[in-house]
Design a protein around this motif. Sequence first.
Motif, PDB file in Angstrom:
ATOM      1  N   SER A 485      42.145  58.518 -49.388  1.00 51.75           N
ATOM      2  CA  SER A 485      41.821  58.697 -47.974  1.00 51.75           C
ATOM      3  C   SER A 485      41.791  57.348 -47.263  1.00 51.75           C
ATOM      4  N   LEU A 486      41.825  57.389 -45.942  1.00 49.28           N
ATOM      5  CA  LEU A 486      41.749  56.185 -45.106  1.00 49.28           C
ATOM      6  C   LEU A 486      40.489  56.241 -44.261  1.00 49.28           C
ATOM      7  N   ARG A 487      39.973  55.045 -43.946  1.00 50.18           N
ATOM      8  CA  ARG A 487      38.791  54.980 -43.092  1.00 50.18           C
ATOM      9  C   ARG A 487      39.222  54.955 -41.630  1.00 50.18           C
ATOM     10  N   ALA A 488      38.479  55.668 -40.811  1.00 46.84           N
ATOM     11  CA  ALA A 488      38.841  55.787 -39.396  1.00 46.84           C
ATOM     12  C   ALA A 488      38.884  54.440 -38.703  1.00 46.84           C
ATOM     13  N   ALA A 489      38.029  53.488 -39.147  1.00 46.32           N
ATOM     14  CA  ALA A 489      37.949  52.185 -38.466  1.00 46.32           C
ATOM     15  C   ALA A 489      38.969  51.183 -38.978  1.00 46.32           C
ATOM     16  N   ASP A 490      39.737  51.516 -40.024  1.00 45.16           N
ATOM     17  CA  ASP A 490      40.724  50.579 -40.563  1.00 45.16           C
ATOM     18  C   ASP A 490      41.782  50.248 -39.520  1.00 45.16           C
ATOM     19  N   ARG A 491      42.277  49.010 -39.593  1.00 44.85           N
ATOM     20  CA  ARG A 491      43.356  48.583 -38.717  1.00 44.85           C
ATOM     21  C   ARG A 491      44.701  49.012 -39.309  1.00 44.85           C
ATOM     22  N   LEU A 492      45.599  49.374 -38.435  1.00 43.65           N
ATOM     23  CA  LEU A 492      46.894  49.874 -38.884  1.00 43.65           C
ATOM     24  C   LEU A 492      47.673  48.812 -39.658  1.00 43.65           C
ATOM     25  N   GLY A 522      40.590  64.155 -39.693  1.00 42.83           N
ATOM     26  CA  GLY A 522      41.917  64.736 -39.607  1.00 42.83           C
ATOM     27  C   GLY A 522      42.798  64.147 -40.680  1.00 42.83           C
ATOM     28  N   VAL A 523      44.082  64.292 -40.523  1.00 36.64           N
ATOM     29  CA  VAL A 523      45.055  63.802 -41.485  1.00 36.64           C
ATOM     30  C   VAL A 523      46.139  63.049 -40.728  1.00 36.64           C
ATOM     31  N   VAL A 524      46.548  61.901 -41.290  1.00 40.15           N
ATOM     32  CA  VAL A 524      47.686  61.162 -40.740  1.00 40.15           C
ATOM     33  C   VAL A 524      48.789  61.141 -41.785  1.00 40.15           C
ATOM     34  N   THR A 525      50.020  61.130 -41.330  1.00 43.99           N
ATOM     35  CA  THR A 525      51.157  61.138 -42.240  1.00 43.99           C
ATOM     36  C   THR A 525      51.719  59.735 -42.396  1.00 43.99           C
ATOM     37  N   ARG A 526      52.547  59.565 -43.374  1.00 48.44           N
ATOM     38  CA  ARG A 526      53.197  58.281 -43.602  1.00 48.44           C
ATOM     39  C   ARG A 526      54.067  57.901 -42.395  1.00 48.44           C
ATOM     40  N   ASP A 528      53.419  58.650 -39.297  1.00 47.60           N
ATOM     41  CA  ASP A 528      52.519  58.132 -38.260  1.00 47.60           C
ATOM     42  C   ASP A 528      52.186  56.663 -38.509  1.00 47.60           C
ATOM     43  N   LEU A 529      51.927  56.349 -39.770  1.00 43.37           N
ATOM     44  CA  LEU A 529      51.505  54.998 -40.111  1.00 43.37           C
ATOM     45  C   LEU A 529      52.631  53.980 -39.943  1.00 43.37           C
ATOM     46  N   LEU A 530      53.872  54.388 -40.169  1.00 40.78           N
ATOM     47  CA  LEU A 530      55.009  53.460 -40.089  1.00 40.78           C
ATOM     48  C   LEU A 530      55.735  53.516 -38.762  1.00 40.78           C
ATOM     49  N   ASP A 531      55.184  54.220 -37.797  1.00 39.90           N
ATOM     50  CA  ASP A 531      55.804  54.328 -36.479  1.00 39.90           C
ATOM     51  C   ASP A 531      55.833  52.948 -35.821  1.00 39.90           C
ATOM     52  N   ALA A 532      57.040  52.464 -35.521  1.00 42.41           N
ATOM     53  CA  ALA A 532      57.197  51.110 -34.970  1.00 42.41           C
ATOM     54  C   ALA A 532      56.566  50.976 -33.590  1.00 42.41           C
ATOM     55  N   ALA A 533      56.365  52.088 -32.910  1.00 41.97           N
ATOM     56  CA  ALA A 533      55.781  52.019 -31.570  1.00 41.97           C
ATOM     57  C   ALA A 533      54.285  51.730 -31.608  1.00 41.97           C
ATOM     58  N   ARG A 534      53.683  51.796 -32.778  1.00 39.85           N
ATOM     59  CA  ARG A 534      52.248  51.558 -32.908  1.00 39.85           C
ATOM     60  C   ARG A 534      51.984  50.077 -33.221  1.00 39.85           C
ATOM     61  N   ASP A 535      50.985  49.507 -32.558  1.00 37.49           N
ATOM     62  CA  ASP A 535      50.623  48.114 -32.787  1.00 37.49           C
ATOM     63  C   ASP A 535      49.740  47.986 -34.013  1.00 37.49           C
ATOM     64  N   ASP A 536      49.842  46.855 -34.715  1.00 38.21           N
ATOM     65  CA  ASP A 536      49.063  46.642 -35.937  1.00 38.21           C
ATOM     66  C   ASP A 536      47.560  46.636 -35.684  1.00 38.21           C
ATOM     67  N   THR A 537      47.153  46.354 -34.465  1.00 40.06           N
ATOM     68  CA  THR A 537      45.713  46.303 -34.166  1.00 40.06           C
ATOM     69  C   THR A 537      45.123  47.683 -33.916  1.00 40.06           C
ATOM     70  N   SER A 542      42.776  56.374 -33.999  1.00 40.29           N
ATOM     71  CA  SER A 542      43.597  56.698 -32.829  1.00 40.29           C
ATOM     72  C   SER A 542      44.874  57.435 -33.194  1.00 40.29           C
ATOM     73  N   LEU A 543      45.230  57.432 -34.470  1.00 33.58           N
ATOM     74  CA  LEU A 543      46.443  58.132 -34.905  1.00 33.58           C
ATOM     75  C   LEU A 543      46.199  59.614 -35.146  1.00 33.58           C
ATOM     76  N   VAL A 544      44.935  60.003 -35.241  1.00 32.79           N
ATOM     77  CA  VAL A 544      44.614  61.420 -35.486  1.00 32.79           C
ATOM     78  C   VAL A 544      44.852  62.202 -34.198  1.00 32.79           C
ATOM     79  N   ARG A 545      45.822  63.104 -34.244  1.00 36.38           N
ATOM     80  CA  ARG A 545      46.255  63.799 -33.034  1.00 36.38           C
ATOM     81  C   ARG A 545      45.725  65.221 -32.913  1.00 36.38           C
ATOM     82  N   ARG A 546      45.068  65.727 -33.940  1.00 36.80           N
ATOM     83  CA  ARG A 546      44.574  67.098 -33.895  1.00 36.80           C
ATOM     84  C   ARG A 546      43.333  67.207 -34.772  1.00 36.80           C
TER      85      ARG A 546
END
Length: 634
Positions: A485-492, A522-526, A528-537, A542-546
């Motif tokens: 699992s991932l922590r909600a506060a982790d940086r991308l 929620g759940v995030v997918t790989r 979502d995590l590798l989406d180039a439009a998302r900033d590393d910070t 914020s990636l949880v959409r539902r």
Amino acid sequence: MPDESQTPLNAASGLPVAPSLEPALAAVDAPPEYVPVDRRVVVISAIAVLVGIGAALLANVLTRLIGLITNVAYYGRVSTAFAAPSTVRLGAWSILIPLTGAFVVGIMARYGAAAIRGHGIPEVMERVLYARSRIAPRIMFLKPLSAAIAIGTGGPFGAEGPIIATGGALGSIVGQFVRMTADERKTLLAAGAAAGMAATFGSPVSAVLLAVELLLFEYRPRSVIPVALASAVATGVRAAFVGSAPVFSVPALTQPDLETLFAYTLIGALVGVASVGVTRFVYWVEDLYEELPIHWMWWPLVGALVVGVIGYFEPRTLGVGYTNIDAILSGNIVGRALLVLIVLKFLSWAIYLGSGTSGGTLAPLFTIGGGLGAALGSLGILIDPRLGIDAHVAALVGMAAIFAGASHALLASVVFAFETTRQPLGLLPLLAGCSAAYLVSLLMMRSSIMTEKLARRGARIRTEYAVDHLSHVLVRDASSRQVVSLRAADRLGDVRHWLASGAKGSSHQGFPVIDERGELCGVVTRRDLLDAARDDTTTIASLVRRGAVVVYEDNTLREAADHMVRAGVGRLPVVAREAPRVVVGIVSRSDLLSAHEDRLDAAHVPEESLPLAAPWSRRHSVMSRRRTRLRDRS
């Protein structure tokens, strides 16, 4: 960034805790509770009862219409009484009567609806499988009318096939006018079809079984209950019109002993071989028509000419032939007359049916099978009278066995023969004979006379019904407890670095997200995590959409699979009902596939459950040591 210490290995090890998550997300989305029936089933059952009444009335109308056309064509009188065609009055001119009917049916099929061609049941099956049980409204009128013309002008068909198709069309049409699901519409279609058969033969139970085996392709309370109610009420309507006496009369039967039962089983097996031959011959004739250099509209004229010529010499081959079945079962047609009737009825029916005209298959099959059974029974009596074979029972077994072999509807065949004769002592020979015919037929031919047409169009129809294996397996027994699992506060950026490192667990395609209280967000997918439009910070929160889409550990894998489809996800966090936001496992699509290993092993891997050697023998000692090694290895 996730690592071994932050990733829970089981429910007891706890979950990583993040500082905060804003805003709070909605409650978890879990599979709905399974209920076998609900108020909707009551509504569908009420509609099915009305469909059953309507189908019974249509059956009565069709029967009377056949009687009217027969009386006008062959006797020159206006009457709706059911009558067998006769060539005495018209002589050789009677050959023109089937030709006239074939011409009219061809015109109706060409310019009305081509779907009226055929014997009805395969066409209904096709609509169930590939058209969401939708049948065009005009079929409800054109099918019975074309069948009445074809049968009333001497066509050697049963009325039950068109009646079943008409009842099914009525149920489908009602299901198209009323807002409902495709499954509910299929139930109404099957209810109408079963009601049609029940109204024809007074056989409500076998009508339900036939619907289950050939139309519903399932056995569930929410579908069987409406079909059963429709079949029951249709039988009641029939009784109001014609009474409740059995359709076929058979003299009182006696209980067979073991040797006699074996003889009836052998008769059933031989009739099963004949059922395969009948099916192949019918479709071979269809192939011959395909080679004719004329439009299919004119094919029925070719078949009708054969019907007319054969009928001129043997009038008993004309029409429905229910009186022939009754005479065969009661022993009033025997010897050479019986053999002649079987051969000529078979040729007349197969050649005309193959032309694509409108008519049923059951009554001709009953005539052919009953005649074969009676002939084989008489032969057995001549060979060894000590076997105690009763020719009446042999005829009954033959009638039902050819139905079982040709249609692959075993239970419907057995119960039908009982319901139409009301002879309980015939059940044991029927069960043995029909089972033998069913076995032989399946060994020799995969498709039935009902499904061969669909198979030739590329469809694969399997009439095997088993409880879904996934509905037996609980999520807790198939899910993985190694939850990464991932922590909600982790940086991308940190999570991306972890993914690129190839560390343990970083290759998964989806990850649950846990807040600071150890609860699922929620759940995030790989992706979502590798989406180039998302900033590393960006934070993982914020990636949880539902909201959290989960499955309870006491749900079945079938419920989990359905929930994945509804939610459009490939994995589900597993939670307990008492703590619906605490993740205790995860189940993925690969877990659903892996669950089938046990099913495949049970079906294909032979095993020896009990030792065949004596406990003191050397072989027993070797086997015991082998089992011990296997147990220790696992």
